[in-house]
Design a protein around this motif. Structure first.
Motif, PDB file in Angstrom:
ATOM      1  N   PHE A   5       0.801  -1.258   0.174  1.00 26.26           N
ATOM      2  CA  PHE A   5      -0.023  -0.007  -0.120  1.00 26.26           C
ATOM      3  C   PHE A   5       0.998   1.103  -0.068  1.00 26.26           C
ATOM      4  N   CYS A   6       0.674   2.016  -0.885  1.00 22.48           N
ATOM      5  CA  CYS A   6       1.592   3.394  -1.162  1.00 22.48           C
ATOM      6  C   CYS A   6       0.870   4.525  -1.243  1.00 22.48           C
ATOM      7  N   ASN A   7       1.621   5.612  -0.736  1.00 18.80           N
ATOM      8  CA  ASN A   7       0.882   7.075  -0.786  1.00 18.80           C
ATOM      9  C   ASN A   7       2.225   7.853  -0.984  1.00 18.80           C
ATOM     10  N   SER A   8       2.108   9.170  -0.858  1.00 22.47           N
ATOM     11  CA  SER A   8       2.979  10.102  -1.329  1.00 22.47           C
ATOM     12  C   SER A   8       3.912   9.984   0.181  1.00 22.47           C
ATOM     13  N   HIS A   9       3.622   9.650   1.270  1.00 20.70           N
ATOM     14  CA  HIS A   9       4.102   9.992   2.397  1.00 20.70           C
ATOM     15  C   HIS A   9       4.540   8.639   3.191  1.00 20.70           C
ATOM     16  N   LEU A  10       3.603   7.387   3.111  1.00 21.64           N
ATOM     17  CA  LEU A  10       3.925   6.156   3.556  1.00 21.64           C
ATOM     18  C   LEU A  10       3.734   5.168   2.949  1.00 21.64           C
ATOM     19  N   THR A  11       4.367   4.234   3.021  1.00 24.49           N
ATOM     20  CA  THR A  11       4.539   2.992   2.186  1.00 24.49           C
ATOM     21  C   THR A  11       4.145   1.685   3.408  1.00 24.49           C
ATOM     22  N   PHE A  12       3.235   1.034   3.092  1.00 29.77           N
ATOM     23  CA  PHE A  12       2.882  -0.048   4.143  1.00 29.77           C
ATOM     24  C   PHE A  12       2.942  -1.364   3.452  1.00 29.77           C
ATOM     25  N   LEU A  13       3.644  -2.312   4.120  1.00 32.06           N
ATOM     26  CA  LEU A  13       3.928  -3.604   3.406  1.00 32.06           C
ATOM     27  C   LEU A  13       3.384  -4.864   4.424  1.00 32.06           C
ATOM     28  N   GLY A 247      10.222  12.751  -0.010  1.00 29.31           N
ATOM     29  CA  GLY A 247      10.468  13.548  -0.994  1.00 29.31           C
ATOM     30  C   GLY A 247       9.627  14.556  -1.352  1.00 29.31           C
ATOM     31  N   GLY A 248       8.195  14.068  -1.021  1.00 23.51           N
ATOM     32  CA  GLY A 248       7.156  14.924  -1.426  1.00 23.51           C
ATOM     33  C   GLY A 248       7.335  16.376  -0.734  1.00 23.51           C
ATOM     34  N   ILE A 249       7.427  16.264   0.497  1.00 22.35           N
ATOM     35  CA  ILE A 249       7.481  17.431   1.409  1.00 22.35           C
ATOM     36  C   ILE A 249       8.808  18.354   1.293  1.00 22.35           C
ATOM     37  N   PHE A 250       9.984  17.663   0.981  1.00 19.35           N
ATOM     38  CA  PHE A 250      11.045  18.515   0.454  1.00 19.35           C
ATOM     39  C   PHE A 250      10.710  19.399  -0.875  1.00 19.35           C
ATOM     40  N   GLU A 251      10.060  18.718  -1.773  1.00 10.59           N
ATOM     41  CA  GLU A 251       9.706  19.256  -2.942  1.00 10.59           C
ATOM     42  C   GLU A 251       8.872  20.571  -2.694  1.00 10.59           C
ATOM     43  N   LYS A 252       8.191  20.380  -1.979  1.00 10.84           N
ATOM     44  CA  LYS A 252       7.036  21.585  -1.585  1.00 10.84           C
ATOM     45  C   LYS A 252       7.618  22.657  -1.023  1.00 10.84           C
ATOM     46  N   VAL A 253       8.834  22.641   0.141  1.00 13.82           N
ATOM     47  CA  VAL A 253       9.405  23.544   0.826  1.00 13.82           C
ATOM     48  C   VAL A 253      10.668  24.117  -0.061  1.00 13.82           C
ATOM     49  N   GLY A 254      11.001  23.464  -1.260  1.00 10.39           N
ATOM     50  CA  GLY A 254      12.216  24.027  -2.195  1.00 10.39           C
ATOM     51  C   GLY A 254      13.295  23.453  -1.576  1.00 10.39           C
ATOM     52  N   ILE A 255      13.561  22.119  -1.161  1.00  6.43           N
ATOM     53  CA  ILE A 255      14.623  21.515  -0.544  1.00  6.43           C
ATOM     54  C   ILE A 255      15.011  20.260  -1.758  1.00  6.43           C
ATOM     55  N   GLU A 256      16.174  20.374  -2.005  1.00  4.07           N
ATOM     56  CA  GLU A 256      16.507  19.235  -3.120  1.00  4.07           C
ATOM     57  C   GLU A 256      17.643  18.306  -2.393  1.00  4.07           C
TER      58      GLU A 256
END
Length: 346
Positions: A5-13, A247-256
């Motif tokens: 089960f995947c989403n942009s913040h958490l992956t559950f196996l 990765g999605g959180i860093f992308e929103k705040v401009g961190i690479e």
């Protein structure tokens, strides 16, 4: 066998089918009549310190094998010459110790010394014959020894207590109160191994589980008897693993994040650079879960005397009524904690 089960913040196996006195130890002993704390008491087990002989081949590299062979030929008396030219080491064809626990009953001179020391023991070190060692396993189990003021037992203390109880002539058995555990499978496997070793002494060991998951049942099934209260909650739903990705959180705040990796299975930096789990990381975790769950099925089936398919079907059904568990032999009987304590003390 595995669901992801995947989403942009958490992956559950989820994997569904998935002789001497020893130093004082913080344990409690339940005598035949009452239960009392023995934080200052000692248990007895034989102290053995055999001198182990290691073959020189256990430490040499492949480039040194030829030279060691020449030294072996030159040494006399069937011995191997060491680095100083002394023929003091055993031959390399000697069998290595297997590490298997072998219980040897205290007898002879060691038995006499033990009885003598028990006779002249201090009052706070005396334990009635026929007492029951009581231990409570719960929460996180530490790798390090706890202080004398801590109420929790560490892994070294648990393993040492079981070994001492196997040899102590005053201890007739062990009572384990198992509550939900939050430790890893390595510690669970080590505790179970010492329980199996303790049973070789011929003494009884009884477990009680008010709340039971895979880890708790894995330990409890190794005991001779397993009890649960009428209100017991069993949750044998399989094994899970989860991972967070930022990765999605860093992308929103401009961190690479800049991550360097070598090999597709190196996933340490995925938490910072990715938004979901990679295919390789999913493959690796799935194989790990399948291996742990397969070992759980094999061990439980061999302990319960059932086929692996029966255990797997029962877990997949997801219906864990206490009465049904008793009927199908998953637990010994339905009793409360105080009833089990009275039972083991008599």
């Amino acid at each position: 066998m595995s669901k992801l089960f995947c989403n942009s913040h958490l992956t559950f196996l989820r994997s569904r089918t998935i002789s001497t006195f020893i130093s004082k130890i913080p344990i409690s002993i339940s005598p035949t009549t009452t239960s009392r704390s023995l934080s200052k008491h000692t248990l007895i087990y034989p102290q053995s310190n055999p001198r182990k002989q290691f073959s020189i081949r256990a430490f040499e590299t492949s480039s040194e094998k030829d030279s060691s062979t020449e030294c072996e030929k030159e040494s006399s008396g069937g011995e191997i010459a060491d680095e100083f030219g002394n023929g003091s080491l055993k031959r390399s064809d000697e069998e290595y110790p297997s590490g298997e626990f072998e219980f040897k009953e205290i007898a002879g001179w060691d038995g006499f010394v033990v009885k003598l020391r028990m006779l002249f023991a201090y009052p706070w070190e005396r334990v009635k014959k026929g007492s029951v060692l009581t231990m409570k396993l719960r929460g996180e189990i530490s790798d390090q020894l706890k202080s004398r003021f801590s109420s929790k037992l560490s892994l070294p203390q648990i393993c040492e207590n079981l070994t001492k109880a196997a040899y102590d002539p005053r201890i007739s058995g062990v009572y384990l109160h198992i509550e939900p555990l939050s430790c890893g499978w390595g510690k669970v496997e080590e505790i179970r191994r010492h329980i199996v070793n303790f049973k070789k002494s011929g003494k009884f060991i009884v477990a009680y589980v008010p709340v039971c998951g895979e880890k708790e049942y894995y330990i409890g099934s190794a005991c001779g008897e397993l009890y649960a209260p009428p209100s017991a909650y069993f949750a044998l739903y399989g094994l899970t693993v989860q991972a967070s990705f930022l990765g999605g959180i860093f992308e929103k705040v401009g961190i690479e994040p800049q991550v360097e990796r070598i090999g597709k299975y190196k996933s340490a930096g995925d938490q910072l650079s990715r938004k979901n789990m990679s295919k390789e990381n999913c493959e690796m975790l799935t194989a790990l879960l399948d291996n742990i769950y397969g070992n759980w099925l094999d061990t439980v089936s061999s302990t319960q005397g059932k086929k692996r398919e029966e255990i797997e079907t029962f877990v997949n059904e997801g219906v864990y009524q206490v009465e049904k568990l008793k009927e199908e032999g998953w637990i010994t009987n339905i009793r409360y904690d105080d009833e089990v304590r009275i039972y083991v003390c008599h």
